[in-house]
Design a protein around this motif. Structure first.
Motif, PDB file in Angstrom:
ATOM      1  N   LEU A   1       0.835  -1.204   0.000  1.00 18.19           N
ATOM      2  CA  LEU A   1       0.000   0.000   0.000  1.00 18.19           C
ATOM      3  C   LEU A   1       0.868   1.252   0.000  1.00 18.19           C
ATOM      4  CD1 LEU A   1      -2.750  -1.160   2.532  1.00 18.19           C
ATOM      5  CD2 LEU A   1      -3.076  -0.761   0.082  1.00 18.19           C
ATOM      6  N   ALA A   2       1.937   1.239   0.785  1.00 19.90           N
ATOM      7  CA  ALA A   2       2.843   2.388   0.834  1.00 19.90           C
ATOM      8  C   ALA A   2       3.533   2.623  -0.498  1.00 19.90           C
ATOM      9  CB  ALA A   2       3.882   2.182   1.937  1.00 19.90           C
ATOM     10  N   ALA A   3       3.727   1.541  -1.278  1.00 21.23           N
ATOM     11  CA  ALA A   3       4.367   1.651  -2.592  1.00 21.23           C
ATOM     12  C   ALA A   3       3.384   2.076  -3.680  1.00 21.23           C
ATOM     13  CB  ALA A   3       5.010   0.322  -2.964  1.00 21.23           C
ATOM     14  N   GLY A   4       2.116   2.234  -3.306  1.00 27.93           N
ATOM     15  CA  GLY A   4       1.109   2.665  -4.272  1.00 27.93           C
ATOM     16  C   GLY A   4       0.395   1.538  -4.987  1.00 27.93           C
ATOM     17  N   ILE A   5       0.540   0.317  -4.490  1.00 32.23           N
ATOM     18  CA  ILE A   5      -0.127  -0.837  -5.086  1.00 32.23           C
ATOM     19  C   ILE A   5      -1.484  -1.031  -4.413  1.00 32.23           C
ATOM     20  CG2 ILE A   5      -0.017  -3.332  -5.429  1.00 32.23           C
ATOM     21  CD1 ILE A   5       3.021  -3.109  -5.433  1.00 32.23           C
ATOM     22  N   ALA A   6      -2.534  -1.152  -5.219  1.00 35.82           N
ATOM     23  CA  ALA A   6      -3.869  -1.440  -4.681  1.00 35.82           C
ATOM     24  C   ALA A   6      -3.910  -2.897  -4.230  1.00 35.82           C
ATOM     25  CB  ALA A   6      -4.935  -1.175  -5.728  1.00 35.82           C
ATOM     26  N   ILE A   7      -4.541  -3.148  -3.096  1.00 37.14           N
ATOM     27  CA  ILE A   7      -4.591  -4.481  -2.519  1.00 37.14           C
ATOM     28  C   ILE A   7      -6.034  -4.962  -2.430  1.00 37.14           C
ATOM     29  CG2 ILE A   7      -4.236  -5.840  -0.419  1.00 37.14           C
ATOM     30  CD1 ILE A   7      -1.671  -5.337  -1.871  1.00 37.14           C
ATOM     31  N   LYS A   8      -6.225  -6.212  -2.877  1.00 37.78           N
ATOM     32  CA  LYS A   8      -7.480  -6.904  -2.619  1.00 37.78           C
ATOM     33  C   LYS A   8      -7.165  -8.175  -1.850  1.00 37.78           C
ATOM     34  CE  LYS A   8      -9.686  -9.576  -5.466  1.00 37.78           C
ATOM     35  NZ  LYS A   8     -10.429 -10.123  -6.635  1.00 37.78           N
ATOM     36  N   LEU A   9      -7.818  -8.379  -0.741  1.00 35.26           N
ATOM     37  CA  LEU A   9      -7.658  -9.615   0.018  1.00 35.26           C
ATOM     38  C   LEU A   9      -8.572 -10.679  -0.567  1.00 35.26           C
ATOM     39  CD1 LEU A   9      -7.608  -8.349   3.713  1.00 35.26           C
ATOM     40  CD2 LEU A   9      -5.731  -8.477   2.056  1.00 35.26           C
TER      41      LEU A   9
END
Length: 326
Positions: free
Chosen positions: A149-157
């Motif tokens: 998230l800090a690197a700008g990647i969107a996360i889906k669990l």
């Protein structure tokens, strides 16, 4: 690429390894036998065959496993494939991971153009997570998610709904994801490969899961699509939840994907044994005429649908998800 049922195939899920550093109870037996390393395609071969699919019309490429981040020099493959993003012929390069090694790789993945990652996470409580995964460390996964998230990647669990393991925890998991700006998709357990547990006991229909979410939030159905089988809802607090229902609601009519294993075996349907050998034409010569022809011939044999049935103890197919590619 158009299959016999008029579906455009523009999504490839590429397994870079069948190996994994976890042994999730619904995915594989505790003493899993992995493929001999000699059978596995090199990273350059994986790049070449993935590039053939891109040339033939694939617009979305997801790297999977097993656990893709245990493959040595994995970043080399990501960086090679990212040239298709730069040229505009590929819309998205994504990954599915268990998150155990994500903290180390988040920044370089983002630099290579990976903008979205799915993280498999079935429980936040350390002991329960360790039991489901047979030894996993949920704290490492959380650090990896935060790094991405800090690197700008969107996360889906991605959480597999398990009747005895997390039925009462999925609302908490959704709240946790939404608080971090991440989404959650819940998946019905799939009958792939033999495991020690009886999947009929593990199975939890997502109609029950949705009812639990509806007790917590007002849910609004969305038309949103990310090129996958999930049906999405938005909560009244703004979070997004996806439901992937291979058992209670067949979604094959809109299937747009195929799966390629790390050995060059192309599976045309997750729940069917229809396959094609791409390793032989890949290695037959330096140009891709035979490879392209093999891919196109395989697409013409794609089945209409899978035949998953939660009432049957025997797996729908003998191979495990880690072999097929998640």
């Amino acid at each position: 690429m158009i299959d016999p049922f008029g579906r455009t195939i523009n999504y490839l899920r590429l397994s870079v390894t069948d190996r994994c550093d976890l042994r999730c109870t619904y995915c594989m037996p505790e003493r899993m036998r992995f493929l001999p390393k000699a059978e596995v395609l090199s990273l350059d071969e994986l790049d070449r065959v993935a590039s053939a699919f891109v040339r033939l019309g694939v617009r979305k490429l997801r790297l999977t496993g097993g656990e893709p981040l245990v493959r040595r020099d994995m970043l080399y493959l990501v960086e090679r494939l990212s040239r298709h993003l730069a040229s505009g012929v590929l819309d998205e390069l994504t990954m599915t991971t268990n998150g155990h090694r994500l903290a180390e790789f988040a920044a370089p993945l983002a630099a290579a153009g990976v903008k979205r990652i799915n993280v498999s996470l079935d429980h936040l409580e350390p002991a329960t997570y360790a039991r489901i995964t047979r030894g996993g460390d949920v704290a490492r996964v959380i650090v990896g998610i935060d790094a991405a998230l800090a690197a700008g990647i969107a996360i889906k669990l991605n959480a597999v709904a398990l009747r005895d393991d997390n039925a009462d925890h999925l609302v908490t998991l959704a709240e946790w994801a939404h608080a971090r700006g991440a989404d959650l998709s819940v998946i019905e357990v799939m009958p792939l490969g033999s495991v020690e547990a009886d999947r009929r006991d593990q199975y939890l229909p997502l109609t029950e899961v949705r009812a639990r979410f509806a007790e917590r939030w007002t849910l609004t159905d969305l038309a949103r699509s990310t090129g996958g089988p999930a049906r999405y809802v938005r909560t009244n607090e703004g979070g997004t939840i996806g439901f992937i229902t291979p058992l209670t609601h067949n979604f094959c009519g809109g299937c747009n994907r195929v799966r390629l294993t790390c050995t060059g075996q192309l599976f045309l349907c997750l729940g069917d044994d229809a396959d094609a050998d791409l390793r032989t034409p890949l290695r037959a010569n330096r140009d891709d005429r035979l490879l392209d022809a093999a891919i196109l011939a395989a697409i013409e044999r794609k089945p209409e649908r899978h035949a998953f049935d939660h009432r049957v103890a025997k797996p729908a197919v003998a191979r495990h998800m880690s072999h097929t590619g998640g």
